[in-house]
Design a protein around this motif. Structure first.
Motif, PDB file in Angstrom:
ATOM      1  N   ASP A  33       0.811  -1.216   0.000  1.00 16.05           N
ATOM      2  CA  ASP A  33       0.000   0.000   0.000  1.00 16.05           C
ATOM      3  C   ASP A  33       0.846   1.269   0.000  1.00 16.05           C
ATOM      4  O   ASP A  33       0.322   2.366  -0.203  1.00 16.05           O
ATOM      5  CB  ASP A  33      -0.929   0.019   1.219  1.00 16.05           C
ATOM      6  CG  ASP A  33      -2.002  -1.056   1.139  1.00 16.05           C
ATOM      7  OD1 ASP A  33      -2.344  -1.455   0.012  1.00 16.05           O
ATOM      8  OD2 ASP A  33      -2.489  -1.496   2.193  1.00 16.05           O
ATOM      9  N   LEU A  34       2.146   1.137   0.245  1.00 17.13           N
ATOM     10  CA  LEU A  34       3.024   2.307   0.195  1.00 17.13           C
ATOM     11  C   LEU A  34       3.266   2.720  -1.254  1.00 17.13           C
ATOM     12  O   LEU A  34       3.392   1.864  -2.135  1.00 17.13           O
ATOM     13  CB  LEU A  34       4.373   1.993   0.844  1.00 17.13           C
ATOM     14  CG  LEU A  34       4.426   1.937   2.369  1.00 17.13           C
ATOM     15  CD1 LEU A  34       5.785   1.410   2.815  1.00 17.13           C
ATOM     16  CD2 LEU A  34       4.170   3.314   2.966  1.00 17.13           C
ATOM     17  N   ARG A  82      -2.656   1.585  -6.488  1.00 18.69           N
ATOM     18  CA  ARG A  82      -3.079   0.226  -6.161  1.00 18.69           C
ATOM     19  C   ARG A  82      -2.490  -0.778  -7.151  1.00 18.69           C
ATOM     20  O   ARG A  82      -1.943  -1.817  -6.762  1.00 18.69           O
ATOM     21  CB  ARG A  82      -4.607   0.168  -6.133  1.00 18.69           C
ATOM     22  CG  ARG A  82      -5.279  -1.215  -6.130  1.00 18.69           C
ATOM     23  CD  ARG A  82      -4.771  -2.182  -5.084  1.00 18.69           C
ATOM     24  NE  ARG A  82      -4.822  -1.747  -3.726  1.00 18.69           N
ATOM     25  CZ  ARG A  82      -5.861  -1.889  -2.891  1.00 18.69           C
ATOM     26  NH1 ARG A  82      -6.985  -2.415  -3.333  1.00 18.69           N
ATOM     27  NH2 ARG A  82      -5.768  -1.509  -1.640  1.00 18.69           N
ATOM     28  N   TRP A  83      -2.571  -0.465  -8.454  1.00 21.91           N
ATOM     29  CA  TRP A  83      -2.056  -1.396  -9.461  1.00 21.91           C
ATOM     30  C   TRP A  83      -0.534  -1.495  -9.401  1.00 21.91           C
ATOM     31  O   TRP A  83       0.030  -2.572  -9.622  1.00 21.91           O
ATOM     32  CB  TRP A  83      -2.526  -0.982 -10.858  1.00 21.91           C
ATOM     33  CG  TRP A  83      -3.960  -1.309 -11.119  1.00 21.91           C
ATOM     34  CD1 TRP A  83      -4.988  -0.434 -11.292  1.00 21.91           C
ATOM     35  CD2 TRP A  83      -4.533  -2.619 -11.220  1.00 21.91           C
ATOM     36  NE1 TRP A  83      -6.165  -1.104 -11.493  1.00 21.91           N
ATOM     37  CE2 TRP A  83      -5.915  -2.447 -11.456  1.00 21.91           C
ATOM     38  CE3 TRP A  83      -4.014  -3.912 -11.135  1.00 21.91           C
ATOM     39  CZ2 TRP A  83      -6.783  -3.527 -11.610  1.00 21.91           C
ATOM     40  CZ3 TRP A  83      -4.880  -4.991 -11.285  1.00 21.91           C
ATOM     41  CH2 TRP A  83      -6.245  -4.794 -11.518  1.00 21.91           C
ATOM     42  N   GLU A  84       0.136  -0.393  -9.091  1.00 19.99           N
ATOM     43  CA  GLU A  84       1.592  -0.464  -8.924  1.00 19.99           C
ATOM     44  C   GLU A  84       1.953  -1.360  -7.746  1.00 19.99           C
ATOM     45  O   GLU A  84       2.943  -2.100  -7.792  1.00 19.99           O
ATOM     46  CB  GLU A  84       2.173   0.939  -8.725  1.00 19.99           C
ATOM     47  CG  GLU A  84       2.206   1.772  -9.993  1.00 19.99           C
ATOM     48  CD  GLU A  84       2.789   3.155  -9.777  1.00 19.99           C
ATOM     49  OE1 GLU A  84       3.055   3.840 -10.785  1.00 19.99           O
ATOM     50  OE2 GLU A  84       2.983   3.563  -8.609  1.00 19.99           O
ATOM     51  N   GLY A  85       1.154  -1.304  -6.683  1.00 17.67           N
ATOM     52  CA  GLY A  85       1.388  -2.173  -5.545  1.00 17.67           C
ATOM     53  C   GLY A  85       1.137  -3.635  -5.864  1.00 17.67           C
ATOM     54  O   GLY A  85       1.827  -4.522  -5.355  1.00 17.67           O
ATOM     55  N   LEU A  86       0.158  -3.901  -6.729  1.00 20.54           N
ATOM     56  CA  LEU A  86      -0.184  -5.277  -7.090  1.00 20.54           C
ATOM     57  C   LEU A  86       0.756  -5.861  -8.139  1.00 20.54           C
ATOM     58  O   LEU A  86       1.089  -7.053  -8.089  1.00 20.54           O
ATOM     59  CB  LEU A  86      -1.623  -5.334  -7.620  1.00 20.54           C
ATOM     60  CG  LEU A  86      -2.746  -5.048  -6.616  1.00 20.54           C
ATOM     61  CD1 LEU A  86      -4.077  -4.914  -7.346  1.00 20.54           C
ATOM     62  CD2 LEU A  86      -2.828  -6.159  -5.569  1.00 20.54           C
ATOM     63  N   LEU A  87       1.182  -5.028  -9.099  1.00 24.07           N
ATOM     64  CA  LEU A  87       1.906  -5.538 -10.268  1.00 24.07           C
ATOM     65  C   LEU A  87       3.339  -5.037 -10.380  1.00 24.07           C
ATOM     66  O   LEU A  87       4.146  -5.631 -11.104  1.00 24.07           O
ATOM     67  CB  LEU A  87       1.161  -5.145 -11.556  1.00 24.07           C
ATOM     68  CG  LEU A  87      -0.299  -5.570 -11.676  1.00 24.07           C
ATOM     69  CD1 LEU A  87      -0.906  -4.994 -12.953  1.00 24.07           C
ATOM     70  CD2 LEU A  87      -0.433  -7.081 -11.660  1.00 24.07           C
ATOM     71  N   GLY A  88       3.656  -3.930  -9.714  1.00 20.86           N
ATOM     72  CA  GLY A  88       4.952  -3.286  -9.904  1.00 20.86           C
ATOM     73  C   GLY A  88       4.827  -2.112 -10.867  1.00 20.86           C
ATOM     74  O   GLY A  88       3.964  -2.099 -11.751  1.00 20.86           O
ATOM     75  N   ALA A 126      -9.089   0.847  -4.076  1.00 20.72           N
ATOM     76  CA  ALA A 126      -8.271   1.930  -3.514  1.00 20.72           C
ATOM     77  C   ALA A 126      -9.172   3.037  -2.963  1.00 20.72           C
ATOM     78  O   ALA A 126      -9.114   3.379  -1.786  1.00 20.72           O
ATOM     79  CB  ALA A 126      -7.320   2.483  -4.571  1.00 20.72           C
ATOM     80  N   ALA A 127      -9.989   3.617  -3.830  1.00 17.30           N
ATOM     81  CA  ALA A 127     -11.059   4.541  -3.417  1.00 17.30           C
ATOM     82  C   ALA A 127     -10.575   5.671  -2.519  1.00 17.30           C
ATOM     83  O   ALA A 127     -11.085   5.880  -1.421  1.00 17.30           O
ATOM     84  CB  ALA A 127     -12.182   3.764  -2.731  1.00 17.30           C
ATOM     85  N   GLY A 128      -9.581   6.411  -2.992  1.00 23.12           N
ATOM     86  CA  GLY A 128      -9.111   7.565  -2.230  1.00 23.12           C
ATOM     87  C   GLY A 128      -8.492   7.154  -0.906  1.00 23.12           C
ATOM     88  O   GLY A 128      -7.509   6.416  -0.858  1.00 23.12           O
ATOM     89  N   MET A 129      -9.092   7.596   0.196  1.00 23.64           N
ATOM     90  CA  MET A 129      -8.548   7.306   1.522  1.00 23.64           C
ATOM     91  C   MET A 129      -9.223   6.097   2.170  1.00 23.64           C
ATOM     92  O   MET A 129      -9.109   5.883   3.382  1.00 23.64           O
ATOM     93  CB  MET A 129      -8.674   8.541   2.413  1.00 23.64           C
ATOM     94  CG  MET A 129      -7.890   9.726   1.869  1.00 23.64           C
ATOM     95  SD  MET A 129      -7.818  11.129   2.981  1.00 23.64           S
ATOM     96  CE  MET A 129      -6.653  10.524   4.205  1.00 23.64           C
ATOM     97  N   TYR A 130      -9.922   5.310   1.371  1.00 33.00           N
ATOM     98  CA  TYR A 130     -10.547   4.085   1.876  1.00 33.00           C
ATOM     99  C   TYR A 130      -9.508   3.153   2.493  1.00 33.00           C
ATOM    100  O   TYR A 130      -9.802   2.399   3.425  1.00 33.00           O
ATOM    101  CB  TYR A 130     -11.260   3.393   0.717  1.00 33.00           C
ATOM    102  CG  TYR A 130     -12.221   2.295   1.112  1.00 33.00           C
ATOM    103  CD1 TYR A 130     -13.513   2.601   1.526  1.00 33.00           C
ATOM    104  CD2 TYR A 130     -11.854   0.959   1.034  1.00 33.00           C
ATOM    105  CE1 TYR A 130     -14.410   1.599   1.863  1.00 33.00           C
ATOM    106  CE2 TYR A 130     -12.743  -0.049   1.368  1.00 33.00           C
ATOM    107  CZ  TYR A 130     -14.022   0.277   1.781  1.00 33.00           C
ATOM    108  OH  TYR A 130     -14.907  -0.715   2.120  1.00 33.00           O
ATOM    109  N   LEU A 131      -8.281   3.212   1.965  1.00 34.70           N
ATOM    110  CA  LEU A 131      -7.189   2.393   2.500  1.00 34.70           C
ATOM    111  C   LEU A 131      -6.961   2.645   3.989  1.00 34.70           C
ATOM    112  O   LEU A 131      -6.569   1.742   4.730  1.00 34.70           O
ATOM    113  CB  LEU A 131      -5.892   2.699   1.746  1.00 34.70           C
ATOM    114  CG  LEU A 131      -5.685   1.998   0.403  1.00 34.70           C
ATOM    115  CD1 LEU A 131      -4.484   2.585  -0.304  1.00 34.70           C
ATOM    116  CD2 LEU A 131      -5.503   0.510   0.611  1.00 34.70           C
ATOM    117  N   LEU A 132      -7.187   3.879   4.427  1.00 32.89           N
ATOM    118  CA  LEU A 132      -7.010   4.198   5.839  1.00 32.89           C
ATOM    119  C   LEU A 132      -8.165   3.678   6.679  1.00 32.89           C
ATOM    120  O   LEU A 132      -7.967   3.160   7.772  1.00 32.89           O
ATOM    121  CB  LEU A 132      -6.896   5.715   6.029  1.00 32.89           C
ATOM    122  CG  LEU A 132      -5.574   6.376   5.667  1.00 32.89           C
ATOM    123  CD1 LEU A 132      -5.668   7.874   5.921  1.00 32.89           C
ATOM    124  CD2 LEU A 132      -4.433   5.777   6.476  1.00 32.89           C
TER     125      LEU A 132
END
Length: 404
Positions: A154-155, A378-384, A337-343
């Protein structure tokens, strides 16, 4: 339905729920067409975490048939506000506005730590460019240590956290100008996606547009979704003032969530909103010189699909830049991801992200294109980072435009 009422809150003081301010509760016909479109319903299988279930629960509270229990509040708060249900709803219910009003009226009463942190960040950090920059610098310093812990996907990627050169305030075309556009820099996107803003401005200038780039600032979309409705409107008003200070033909917003929010706050005499790829596809001036190799999926952001933004015109120009385009299964489903939904909902967000990753794997694609900052993170976190690209990166690479 009545007007403002005090209703019982389990474990807390009475809560004011205003049926007039929470629109469309009576319009739901309980048809269930929203259920197949809802990511949280897919992830949990719970009616309470579907649009129909949320509306039924909230209507029961307003009609004094139930109280705002922890279970009811949890189901309401789990909404991503992806707006997929709005496209399916025959009654035209705006879940975005319904959830914004509910959160506005309940945040101070039922806010847990994550909601309080979200409110603090929105009020005291994200809305202030210097503070936000300092906060992201701190994340950059701490990120090597943070990445050893589980959940580090998530970073933001390392290259996102590095400081980037400032974007010029004005770019002139080399020849006769087609017209003038202004570009939204945004808040978080101004730091994490500044390279994309550079590329967008240069692509537009190369295509013959005079490009204005006002100072960075938040559009208020994140505030609106969090229930800070007045703050969301105030920030949108400030951005419109900046973006239309000069006579411009278009306002270019390369973040679908921001574009959708600004569109909802647009005056009738304000310039139209578009994005870089859509504008180039519509007005011309872009020529692809090569195709990027591989099989590419195009993930159109939720707020571009389910608002009045143009979600189709730009597809053809992206397709002209890649070797092969493949379809994602359940193309219109959210990545979580949905904005700040991650928090606020990290566990559920990751579960929905895992489901999105499974859809990607089923498509047999090599890489993905997504035009919304949160989705791309989100996609960068999942796939690189090498397998997830913003549309302006695709156009820049295809046309031989190198990053700064």
């Amino acid at each position: 339905m009545g007007s403002a009422q005090l209703v019982c809150v389990e474990g807390g003081p009475p809560m004011k729920i205003d049926a007039v301010m929470i629109p469309a509760l009576k319009d739901c016909v309980h048809c269930g067409l929203c259920l197949p479109e809802c990511p949280t319903y897919h992830a949990t299988g719970r009616e309470a975490e579907s649009p129909r279930g949320r509306i039924a629960a909230l209507r029961g509270v307003v009609e004094e048939r139930s109280s705002v229990s922890d279970a009811i509040h949890d189901g309401l708060e789990s909404c991503l506000v992806c707006r997929a249900c709005e496209s399916a709803c025959p009654s035209g219910i705006s879940m975005e506005n319904l959830m914004a009003r509910y959160r506005e009226q309940t945040r101070n009463v039922r806010g847990d730590f994550s909601a309080s942190l979200e409110s603090w960040l929105l009020s005291y950090v994200i809305s202030h460019p210097r503070r936000l920059n300092a906060c992201l610098n701190l994340v950059r310093i701490l990120s090597p240590g943070l990445r050893i812990f589980p959940g580090n996907e998530d970073l933001p990627a390392r290259h996102r956290l590095r400081p980037q050169p400032p974007v010029p305030q004005l770019l002139e075309p080399s020849g006769q100008a087609r017209g003038t556009v202004s570009i939204l820099r945004g808040c978080v996107a101004d730091r994490l996606f500044r390279e994309e803003t550079h590329l967008a401005a240069r692509l537009l200038a190369r295509a013959g547009w005079r490009v204005l780039v006002p100072a960075a600032g938040c559009c208020g979309a994140l505030h609106h979704h969090a229930g800070l409705v007045e703050a969301g409107q105030r920030h949108a008003s400030l951005r419109w003032k900046d973006l239309s200070a000069a006579e411009v033909d278009y306002v270019v917003v390369d973040s679908a969530g921001c574009g959708s929010h600004l569109l909802g706050q647009r005056d009738s005499d304000s310039p139209p909103i578009t994005d870089t790829v859509t504008l180039l596809a519509h007005e011309g001036g872009f020529v692809a010189k090569s195709r990027l190799p591989g099989r590419w999926a195009i993930s159109v952001p939720c707020h571009q699909q389910h608002s009045d933004l143009d979600s189709t015109t730009g597809i053809s120009i992206i397709e002209s830049c890649v070797e092969e385009r493949v379809e994602l299964p359940a193309q219109d489903h959210c990545c979580g991801a949905a904005g700040m939904y991650l928090l606020r909902r990290r566990k559920l967000s990751r579960k929905i992200g895992k489901m999105a990753h499974e859809r990607f794997e089923k498509s047999d694609a090599d890489a993905i294109v997504s035009g919304n900052p949160g989705c791309l993170l989100r996609w960068e976190g999942l796939l690189g980072s090498s397998r997830a690209k913003h549309p302006v990166q695709i156009l820049a690479q295809s046309s031989g435009l190198t990053p700064i």
